[in-house]
Design an enzyme around this catalytic site. Structure first.
Site, PDB file in Angstrom:
ATOM      1  N   HIS A  48       0.839  -1.195   0.000  1.00  0.00           N
ATOM      2  CA  HIS A  48       0.000   0.000   0.000  1.00  0.00           C
ATOM      3  C   HIS A  48       0.878   1.251   0.000  1.00  0.00           C
ATOM      4  CE1 HIS A  48       0.547  -0.928   4.395  1.00  0.00           C
ATOM      5  NE2 HIS A  48       1.012   0.295   4.309  1.00  0.00           N
TER       6      HIS A  48
HETATM    7  C1  T46 Z   1       2.831   0.129   6.982  1.00  0.00           C
HETATM    8  C2  T46 Z   1       3.452  -1.183   7.362  1.00  0.00           C
HETATM    9  C3  T46 Z   1       4.907  -1.129   7.627  1.00  0.00           C
HETATM   10  C4  T46 Z   1      -4.783  -1.048  13.344  1.00  0.00           C
HETATM   11  O1  T46 Z   1      -5.893  -1.325  13.826  1.00  0.00           O
HETATM   12  N1  T46 Z   1      -4.052  -0.022  13.849  1.00  0.00           N
HETATM   13  C5  T46 Z   1      -2.841   0.316  13.376  1.00  0.00           C
HETATM   14  O2  T46 Z   1      -2.201   1.276  13.882  1.00  0.00           O
HETATM   15  C6  T46 Z   1      -2.298  -0.429  12.274  1.00  0.00           C
HETATM   16  C7  T46 Z   1      -0.936  -0.092  11.705  1.00  0.00           C
HETATM   17  C8  T46 Z   1      -3.047  -1.461  11.772  1.00  0.00           C
HETATM   18  N2  T46 Z   1      -4.256  -1.756  12.301  1.00  0.00           N
HETATM   19  C9  T46 Z   1      -5.015  -2.893  11.775  1.00  0.00           C
HETATM   20  C10 T46 Z   1      -5.522  -2.720  10.353  1.00  0.00           C
HETATM   21  C11 T46 Z   1      -5.538  -4.132   9.819  1.00  0.00           C
HETATM   22  O3  T46 Z   1      -6.761  -4.747  10.160  1.00  0.00           O
HETATM   23  O4  T46 Z   1      -4.153  -4.025  11.728  1.00  0.00           O
HETATM   24  C12 T46 Z   1      -4.420  -4.828  10.592  1.00  0.00           C
HETATM   25  C13 T46 Z   1      -3.155  -5.024   9.770  1.00  0.00           C
HETATM   26  O5  T46 Z   1      -2.794  -3.769   9.184  1.00  0.00           O
HETATM   27  P1  T46 Z   1      -2.108  -3.670   7.758  1.00  0.00           P
HETATM   28  O6  T46 Z   1      -2.738  -4.650   6.813  1.00  0.00           O
HETATM   29  O7  T46 Z   1      -2.140  -2.238   7.323  1.00  0.00           O
HETATM   30  O8  T46 Z   1      -0.629  -4.167   8.099  1.00  0.00           O
HETATM   31  P2  T46 Z   1       0.686  -4.035   7.226  1.00  0.00           P
HETATM   32  O9  T46 Z   1       1.752  -4.731   7.941  1.00  0.00           O
HETATM   33  O10 T46 Z   1       0.441  -4.427   5.818  1.00  0.00           O
HETATM   34  O11 T46 Z   1       1.003  -2.472   7.227  1.00  0.00           O
HETATM   35  C14 T46 Z   1       1.410  -1.848   8.411  1.00  0.00           C
HETATM   36  C15 T46 Z   1       0.874  -0.412   8.442  1.00  0.00           C
HETATM   37  O12 T46 Z   1      -0.559  -0.430   8.330  1.00  0.00           O
HETATM   38  C16 T46 Z   1       1.422   0.442   7.352  1.00  0.00           C
HETATM   39  O13 T46 Z   1       1.251   1.807   7.673  1.00  0.00           O
HETATM   40  O14 T46 Z   1       3.419   0.907   6.259  1.00  0.00           O
HETATM   41  O15 T46 Z   1       2.822  -1.809   8.490  1.00  0.00           O
END
Ligand code: T46
Length: 133
Positions: A48
């Site tokens: 993303h």
């Molecule tokens: C990024 C990379 C390095 C939350 O509820 N609160 C939060 O602060 C975050 C970061 C995520 N979430 C929830 C949203 C999703 O349901 O946790 C789940 C996994 O999040 P995401 O799919 O966005 O995870 P990554 O590892 O793909 O991305 C994260 C960060 O979202 C993003 O900013 O750059 O880590």
């Protein structure tokens, strides 16, 4: 590409090392900290871009690759030092892969969590960045 590797202070002592991230180390006010851990072999995170969020990533333990894309370029940065981090400014696509066993990815960011700030579809990302050219 609007990214930067930033070295962190490293205070070395016989009882171990200490690094610090504080206000003047990175060019934004810290609003949130989160971390990725227990990432299974072969898994990928990210996939993303953010519209406004600035992010500073540090490999607190182990290593991983950060694949970065904007409208014209692609770069791969390997993070593997707890005293060095990667600043990713808004409008850059990131994928994080090749996590070593036991690695921990720290993210220090400029915004609270807001799903509207994410662009999670690559074609939509390309339209977004091309519209900004
Ligand atoms: C990024 C990379 C390095 C939350 O509820 N609160 C939060 O602060 C975050 C970061 C995520 N979430 C929830 C949203 C999703 O349901 O946790 C789940 C996994 O999040 P995401 O799919 O966005 O995870 P990554 O590892 O793909 O991305 C994260 C960060 O979202 C993003 O900013 O750059 O880590």
């Amino acid at each position: 590409m609007n990214i930067e590797i930033i070295s962190l202070p490293k205070i070395e002592e016989r009882r171990g090392n200490l690094s610090v991230i504080e206000g003047n180390t990175i060019p934004f006010d810290i609003k949130r900290v989160y971390y990725l851990y227990d990432v299974p072999s072969g898994a990928e995170r990210g996939g993303h871009a953010h519209k406004n969020l600035k992010q500073f990533l540090v490999a607190l333990s182990g290593s991983f690759d950060v694949v970065l894309k904007n409208a014209t370029e692609e770069k791969i940065i390997t993070l593997n030092k707890p005293y060095e981090g990667l600043l990713i400014n808004p409008g850059i696509w990131r994928e994080i892969r090749n996590f070593s066993s036991g690695s921990v990815c720290l993210a220090v960011v400029s915004e609270v969590y807001e799903e509207d700030d994410y662009i999670r579809d690559f074609d939509a990302f390309m339209q977004y960045v091309n519209g900004k050219l």
